[in-house]
Scaffold this active site. Structure first.
Site, mmCIF file in Angstrom:
data_model
loop_
_atom_site.group_PDB
_atom_site.id
_atom_site.type_symbol
_atom_site.label_atom_id
_atom_site.label_comp_id
_atom_site.label_asym_id
_atom_site.label_seq_id
_atom_site.Cartn_x
_atom_site.Cartn_y
_atom_site.Cartn_z
ATOM 1 N N ARG A 110 49.390 34.509 24.284
ATOM 2 C CA ARG A 110 48.112 33.815 24.372
ATOM 3 C C ARG A 110 48.269 32.683 25.378
ATOM 4 O O ARG A 110 49.366 32.124 25.541
ATOM 5 C CB ARG A 110 47.685 33.237 23.016
ATOM 6 C CG ARG A 110 47.202 34.262 21.996
ATOM 7 C CD ARG A 110 45.844 34.835 22.372
ATOM 8 N NE ARG A 110 45.251 35.641 21.314
ATOM 9 C CZ ARG A 110 45.408 36.943 21.169
ATOM 10 N NH1 ARG A 110 46.183 37.605 22.011
ATOM 11 N NH2 ARG A 110 44.797 37.593 20.184
ATOM 12 N N GLU A 169 39.102 32.008 28.620
ATOM 13 C CA GLU A 169 38.790 33.379 29.017
ATOM 14 C C GLU A 169 37.293 33.644 28.828
ATOM 15 O O GLU A 169 36.760 33.319 27.767
ATOM 16 C CB GLU A 169 39.613 34.377 28.195
ATOM 17 C CG GLU A 169 41.103 34.265 28.434
ATOM 18 C CD GLU A 169 41.916 35.270 27.620
ATOM 19 O OE1 GLU A 169 41.301 36.086 26.881
ATOM 20 O OE2 GLU A 169 43.151 35.249 27.709
ATOM 21 N N HIS A 210 43.294 40.088 30.360
ATOM 22 C CA HIS A 210 43.516 40.343 28.933
ATOM 23 C C HIS A 210 43.301 41.821 28.588
ATOM 24 O O HIS A 210 42.458 42.171 27.754
ATOM 25 C CB HIS A 210 42.611 39.462 28.073
ATOM 26 C CG HIS A 210 43.175 39.211 26.697
ATOM 27 N ND1 HIS A 210 43.086 38.002 26.056
ATOM 28 C CD2 HIS A 210 43.845 40.026 25.838
ATOM 29 C CE1 HIS A 210 43.651 38.075 24.857
ATOM 30 N NE2 HIS A 210 44.136 39.298 24.712
#
Length: 330
Positions: free
Chosen positions: A242, A271, A290
């Site tokens: 993360r 994000e 991601h």
């Protein structure tokens, strides 16, 4: 058993389909009599929750719909919530979750894809691909030469389904793999494993460092500026954990100074990463949005298999393998 699947509205790629449910029931015929509903809108969610014993949903939907105090009133029969992701940090703290409701994740679904992505990232860094990608945009011809992975040392932080798969792939390529996790219990792909408290002792050996740990209070900011300085000059980093696990400004500074030779990150603090963010122009950094561990061809089928395996354990009074320990956060 009443099971409700709440899909994200407008998601055509990862929404669970009736055909996938039917195929999963064929693989798990002992649940053929279960009542299963699907919805993509809020009206369908709240209507189904009145009778649902199991909710299958996405963490972002659970975070949006279940602030503290909503459950169990809205879902008086609810026994379990199955989230179609491994990381549940978006749902912490867990005061919103009633004591009698089990929170499950789908850890294990991501291993094969994450292992291949991690190995790809290591190979890219060993061969200066992030640098060449930036050179191409600048129309600069600047040859550099890489080395094979065999014999080089990689430190993998987190040895769950993601990090464990990366460690296995790296070992297959002849790398010396050092693992870091909560305990120093051995891992078959690692030459040695140290506990997170001892991470400083192995960072100076890490030619490559892979972050693959869950985001918890213990791992937030784990790779800070001081620890980046402990890495050998020319080290290369991969982050599939993360964004908040490392210090993004410290990363950019280390890349700009040349202390770090390159990095690949699939995760960011914010994000989507906004235009103008410093990460976009950091030297020798490759950013992916991601996507490192999700395979649309297998994701839902594997998630549904895990769901039924856990519900079978619940029905038999056995521990559910994917149950989240809310005290640890994963």
């Amino acid at each position: 058993m009443r099971i409700h699947i709440q899909n994200p509205e407008g998601d055509a790629l990862f929404a669970i389909t009736p055909a996938q449910v039917a195929a999963a029931l064929a693989r798990h015929p002992d649940f053929a009599a279960a009542g299963i509903s699907l919805a993509h809108d809020e009206a369908g969610l709240w209507s189904a929750l009145a009778e649902a014993e199991v909710l299958v949903t996405w963490t972002r939907l659970a975070a949006r719909h279940f602030p503290e105090g909503v459950l169990p009133g809205a879902a008086p029969k609810l026994k379990a919530i199955f989230c179609t992701s491994a990381g549940v940090d978006r749902l912490a703290p867990f005061a919103w979750l009633p004591p009698g409701v089990a929170l499950l994740n789908n850890r294990g679904t991501h291993g094969a894809k994450a292992g291949e992505f991690g190995l790809m990232a290591l190979l890219m860094l060993a061969n200066h691909i992030p640098t060449f990608a930036q050179d191409q945009q600048k129309q600069v011809w600047s040859p550099r030469f890489g080395s094979v992975l065999a014999g080089r040392t990689v430190c993998v932080v987190g040895l769950g389904s993601l990090g464990g798969a990366v460690a296995e792939r790296a070992a297959q390529f002849g790398m010396t793999v050092i693992g870091v996790r909560n305990s120093d219990a051995p891992h078959p792909a690692c030459s040695r494993v140290v506990s997170q408290d001892a991470i400083d002792s192995v960072l100076p050996e890490a030619e490559f460092l892979v972050l693959a740990c869950p985001l918890t209070p213990r791992t937030q900011g784990l790779l800070d500026r001081r620890r980046m300085a402990l890495l050998p000059r020319g080290a290369k980093l991969v982050n599939i954990a993360r964004g908040p696990v490392w210090d993004e400004d410290a990363l950019c500074d280390a890349l700009e100074s040349g202390h770090l030779a390159g990095a690949v990150t699939d995760v960011q603090v914010q994000e989507p990463l906004p235009a103008g963010d410093r990460l976009w122009t950091a030297p020798n950094l490759l950013i992916t949005p991601h996507m490192s561990a999700d395979d649309p061809a297998t994701y839902n089928d594997q998630s549904l298999d895990l769901l039924f395996q856990n519900l079978r354990a619940m029905r038999q009074g056995q521990p559910m393998p994917q149950r989240v320990d809310t005290a640890r956060g994963y």
